[in-house]
Design a protein around this motif. Structure first.
Motif, PDB file in Angstrom:
ATOM      1  N   ALA A 264     -20.262 -11.198 115.870  1.00 14.68           N
ATOM      2  CA  ALA A 264     -19.916 -10.361 114.702  1.00 14.68           C
ATOM      3  C   ALA A 264     -19.516  -9.016 115.075  1.00 14.68           C
ATOM      4  O   ALA A 264     -20.022  -8.228 115.873  1.00 14.68           O
ATOM      5  CB  ALA A 264     -20.888 -10.508 113.657  1.00 14.68           C
ATOM      6  N   PRO A 265     -18.253  -8.396 114.304  1.00 11.58           N
ATOM      7  CA  PRO A 265     -18.148  -6.816 114.725  1.00 11.58           C
ATOM      8  C   PRO A 265     -19.437  -5.999 114.174  1.00 11.58           C
ATOM      9  O   PRO A 265     -19.792  -5.987 113.210  1.00 11.58           O
ATOM     10  CB  PRO A 265     -16.956  -6.853 113.877  1.00 11.58           C
ATOM     11  CG  PRO A 265     -16.911  -7.691 112.903  1.00 11.58           C
ATOM     12  CD  PRO A 265     -17.596  -8.945 113.366  1.00 11.58           C
ATOM     13  N   ALA A 266     -19.768  -5.100 115.152  1.00 12.35           N
ATOM     14  CA  ALA A 266     -20.599  -4.001 114.757  1.00 12.35           C
ATOM     15  C   ALA A 266     -20.138  -2.800 114.619  1.00 12.35           C
ATOM     16  O   ALA A 266     -20.593  -1.852 113.699  1.00 12.35           O
ATOM     17  CB  ALA A 266     -21.823  -4.002 116.000  1.00 12.35           C
ATOM     18  N   ARG A 267     -18.868  -2.562 115.244  1.00 13.40           N
ATOM     19  CA  ARG A 267     -18.188  -1.235 115.228  1.00 13.40           C
ATOM     20  C   ARG A 267     -16.722  -1.486 115.539  1.00 13.40           C
ATOM     21  O   ARG A 267     -16.224  -2.180 116.324  1.00 13.40           O
ATOM     22  CB  ARG A 267     -18.927  -0.162 116.046  1.00 13.40           C
ATOM     23  CG  ARG A 267     -17.978   1.279 116.088  1.00 13.40           C
ATOM     24  CD  ARG A 267     -18.666   2.283 116.759  1.00 13.40           C
ATOM     25  NE  ARG A 267     -19.854   2.754 116.400  1.00 13.40           N
ATOM     26  CZ  ARG A 267     -20.981   3.293 116.618  1.00 13.40           C
ATOM     27  NH1 ARG A 267     -20.724   3.824 118.342  1.00 13.40           N
ATOM     28  NH2 ARG A 267     -21.995   3.678 116.040  1.00 13.40           N
ATOM     29  N   LEU A 268     -15.842  -0.695 114.671  1.00 15.21           N
ATOM     30  CA  LEU A 268     -14.561  -0.609 115.025  1.00 15.21           C
ATOM     31  C   LEU A 268     -14.071   0.626 115.002  1.00 15.21           C
ATOM     32  O   LEU A 268     -14.205   1.577 113.923  1.00 15.21           O
ATOM     33  CB  LEU A 268     -13.802  -1.415 113.834  1.00 15.21           C
ATOM     34  CG  LEU A 268     -12.313  -1.361 113.827  1.00 15.21           C
ATOM     35  CD1 LEU A 268     -11.461  -1.902 114.911  1.00 15.21           C
ATOM     36  CD2 LEU A 268     -11.712  -1.769 112.455  1.00 15.21           C
TER      37      LEU A 268
ATOM     38  N   ILE B 216      -9.648   5.887 112.380  1.00 17.48           N
ATOM     39  CA  ILE B 216     -10.706   5.520 111.423  1.00 17.48           C
ATOM     40  C   ILE B 216     -11.811   4.766 112.078  1.00 17.48           C
ATOM     41  O   ILE B 216     -11.491   4.048 112.936  1.00 17.48           O
ATOM     42  CB  ILE B 216     -10.069   4.503 110.466  1.00 17.48           C
ATOM     43  CG1 ILE B 216      -8.954   5.013 109.813  1.00 17.48           C
ATOM     44  CG2 ILE B 216     -11.099   3.836 109.409  1.00 17.48           C
ATOM     45  CD1 ILE B 216      -8.136   4.258 108.783  1.00 17.48           C
ATOM     46  N   SER B 217     -13.262   4.956 111.808  1.00 15.41           N
ATOM     47  CA  SER B 217     -14.301   4.344 112.788  1.00 15.41           C
ATOM     48  C   SER B 217     -14.922   3.549 111.526  1.00 15.41           C
ATOM     49  O   SER B 217     -15.360   4.471 110.429  1.00 15.41           O
ATOM     50  CB  SER B 217     -14.958   5.304 113.318  1.00 15.41           C
ATOM     51  OG  SER B 217     -16.115   4.743 113.850  1.00 15.41           O
ATOM     52  N   VAL B 218     -15.338   2.407 111.884  1.00 11.52           N
ATOM     53  CA  VAL B 218     -16.022   1.549 110.530  1.00 11.52           C
ATOM     54  C   VAL B 218     -17.167   0.932 111.548  1.00 11.52           C
ATOM     55  O   VAL B 218     -17.235   0.195 112.462  1.00 11.52           O
ATOM     56  CB  VAL B 218     -15.480   0.642 110.099  1.00 11.52           C
ATOM     57  CG1 VAL B 218     -16.127  -0.128 109.109  1.00 11.52           C
ATOM     58  CG2 VAL B 218     -14.010   1.186 109.373  1.00 11.52           C
ATOM     59  N   ASP B 219     -18.561   1.074 110.917  1.00 10.29           N
ATOM     60  CA  ASP B 219     -19.697   0.539 111.406  1.00 10.29           C
ATOM     61  C   ASP B 219     -19.959  -0.467 110.220  1.00 10.29           C
ATOM     62  O   ASP B 219     -20.145  -0.302 109.080  1.00 10.29           O
ATOM     63  CB  ASP B 219     -20.868   1.468 111.519  1.00 10.29           C
ATOM     64  CG  ASP B 219     -20.832   2.171 112.843  1.00 10.29           C
ATOM     65  OD1 ASP B 219     -19.972   2.011 113.569  1.00 10.29           O
ATOM     66  OD2 ASP B 219     -21.979   3.036 112.981  1.00 10.29           O
TER      67      ASP B 219
ATOM     68  N   MET C  98      -6.996  -0.518 118.857  1.00  7.79           N
ATOM     69  CA  MET C  98      -8.221  -0.923 118.115  1.00  7.79           C
ATOM     70  C   MET C  98      -9.455  -1.098 119.448  1.00  7.79           C
ATOM     71  O   MET C  98      -9.372  -1.707 120.191  1.00  7.79           O
ATOM     72  CB  MET C  98      -8.282  -2.402 117.555  1.00  7.79           C
ATOM     73  CG  MET C  98      -7.326  -2.213 116.435  1.00  7.79           C
ATOM     74  SD  MET C  98      -7.157  -3.747 115.548  1.00  7.79           S
ATOM     75  CE  MET C  98      -5.693  -3.480 114.430  1.00  7.79           C
ATOM     76  N   ASP C  99     -10.580  -0.432 119.143  1.00  6.49           N
ATOM     77  CA  ASP C  99     -11.658  -0.670 120.098  1.00  6.49           C
ATOM     78  C   ASP C  99     -12.838  -1.364 119.065  1.00  6.49           C
ATOM     79  O   ASP C  99     -13.182  -0.752 117.972  1.00  6.49           O
ATOM     80  CB  ASP C  99     -12.158   0.670 120.427  1.00  6.49           C
ATOM     81  CG  ASP C  99     -11.639   1.336 121.756  1.00  6.49           C
ATOM     82  OD1 ASP C  99     -11.972   0.976 122.838  1.00  6.49           O
ATOM     83  OD2 ASP C  99     -10.342   2.157 121.411  1.00  6.49           O
ATOM     84  N   VAL C 100     -13.208  -2.538 119.592  1.00  9.83           N
ATOM     85  CA  VAL C 100     -14.161  -3.105 118.848  1.00  9.83           C
ATOM     86  C   VAL C 100     -15.493  -3.558 119.705  1.00  9.83           C
ATOM     87  O   VAL C 100     -15.433  -3.671 120.887  1.00  9.83           O
ATOM     88  CB  VAL C 100     -13.454  -4.509 118.635  1.00  9.83           C
ATOM     89  CG1 VAL C 100     -14.217  -5.445 117.682  1.00  9.83           C
ATOM     90  CG2 VAL C 100     -12.222  -4.627 118.072  1.00  9.83           C
ATOM     91  N   TRP C 101     -16.746  -3.375 118.997  1.00  3.42           N
ATOM     92  CA  TRP C 101     -17.926  -3.531 119.604  1.00  3.42           C
ATOM     93  C   TRP C 101     -18.522  -4.864 118.940  1.00  3.42           C
ATOM     94  O   TRP C 101     -18.793  -5.003 117.622  1.00  3.42           O
ATOM     95  CB  TRP C 101     -18.790  -2.503 119.480  1.00  3.42           C
ATOM     96  CG  TRP C 101     -18.696  -1.389 120.327  1.00  3.42           C
ATOM     97  CD1 TRP C 101     -19.096  -1.011 121.338  1.00  3.42           C
ATOM     98  CD2 TRP C 101     -17.425  -0.380 119.799  1.00  3.42           C
ATOM     99  NE1 TRP C 101     -18.600   0.064 122.082  1.00  3.42           N
ATOM    100  CE2 TRP C 101     -17.523   0.764 121.040  1.00  3.42           C
ATOM    101  CE3 TRP C 101     -16.600  -0.116 119.024  1.00  3.42           C
ATOM    102  CZ2 TRP C 101     -16.533   1.716 121.210  1.00  3.42           C
ATOM    103  CZ3 TRP C 101     -15.646   0.835 119.094  1.00  3.42           C
ATOM    104  CH2 TRP C 101     -15.787   1.710 120.042  1.00  3.42           C
TER     105      TRP C 101
END
Length: 273
Positions: free
Chosen positions: A223-227, A236-239, A214-217
């Protein structure tokens, strides 16, 4: 038409189930010299805070064997809690492999409510489903009985897998980056798929195994902005566009619904034509 429709549903379900089934990771600022144990504790705390939001507007992309290697995108709102997991999103018809059901290269609306997925398409013109504009698939046909039971309890939302962070084998500080106009701090962690808690059955149902990288921004509010998540050949990429907010997800009128659950189960078992 049955085979093409089912191919599209498989692709569409893969991305919505995959997004719900894997975890969204948030981490606190990691100062120089901070121990991995301290970071993992912070991750666990932030996971609880994110889960309390009750809903999140997201934009997500998934690619892997379940989608035929094609990048499939979706955007919309997830909500969770005592009322169970619900969502309403849109997907390009091309990504969902459902252009034959939506004219002019439009979008497909995907709803998850009361344990079933519904796919909004143009009214079907002929055949046994003539006039139907929603295709239904019970969640249990996609994520299994355990996964569906977890969804009914409000599990499997974009933050549910965070509880697995206490099992992170390693964490790493990557750097400072801009995501969607926000200043963020980028972290990386690795978690065994078997330790993903209540959502573990969902990755299994999609044929995923091994560690989840997992890469997390994190934004300036923590708060998470991107995963970005990678599990085997699946990514899987989630904004996370926002947290909180409410929206009622309605079950489509019964007269407009074609239940495709049995057909999809047959296809998964290799019996469909």
């Amino acid at each position: 038409m049955k085979s093409r429709t089912m191919t599209g549903l498989v692709a569409a379900v893969a991305v919505v189930a995959g997004t719900a089934g894997c975890s969204a990771v948030a981490v606190t600022q990691k100062a120089a010299g901070e121990s991995a144990e301290t970071v993992v504790q912070a991750l666990s705390h932030v996971s609880d805070e994110a889960s309390k939001a009750g809903s999140a507007e997201i934009s997500a992309t998934m690619a892997g064997p379940a989608t035929g290697g094609k990048a499939v995108t979706m955007k919309g709102l997830y909500s969770w809690g005592d009322g169970g997991l619900a969502m309403e999103t849109t997907m390009p018809a091309e990504d969902a492999q459902m252009t034959h059901l939506v004219k002019d290269g439009g979008t497909v609306t995907v709803r998850l409510v009361n344990g079933s997925y519904y796919y909004g398409v143009d009214p079907i013109e002929s055949g046994p489903y003539a006039g139907k504009s929603w295709l239904k698939v019970e969640a249990s046909a996609i994520v299994g009985e355990k996964g569906a039971a977890g969804m009914a309890q409000g599990q499997g939302d974009p933050t549910a897998g965070l509880k697995g962070l206490k099992y992170a084998k390693d964490t790493a500080w990557v750097g400072v980056e801009t995501v969607n106009g926000k200043n963020t701090k980028h972290y990386r962690a690795s978690i065994p798929a078997a330790k993903m808690g209540a959502t573990a059955d969902m990755p299994k149902s999609l044929g995923l195994s091994g560690d989840v990288v997992m890469d997390v921004w994190l934004d300036e509010k923590g708060a998470p902005a991107r995963l970005n998540q990678v599990m085997g050949e699946t990514s899987i990429s989630v904004d996370f566009l926002s947290f909180g907010g409410t929206k009622t997800v309605e079950v489509p009128p019964a007269a407009d619904v074609a239940d495709m659950t049995a057909i999809l189960k047959e296809q998964k078992e290799g019996k469909a034509a």
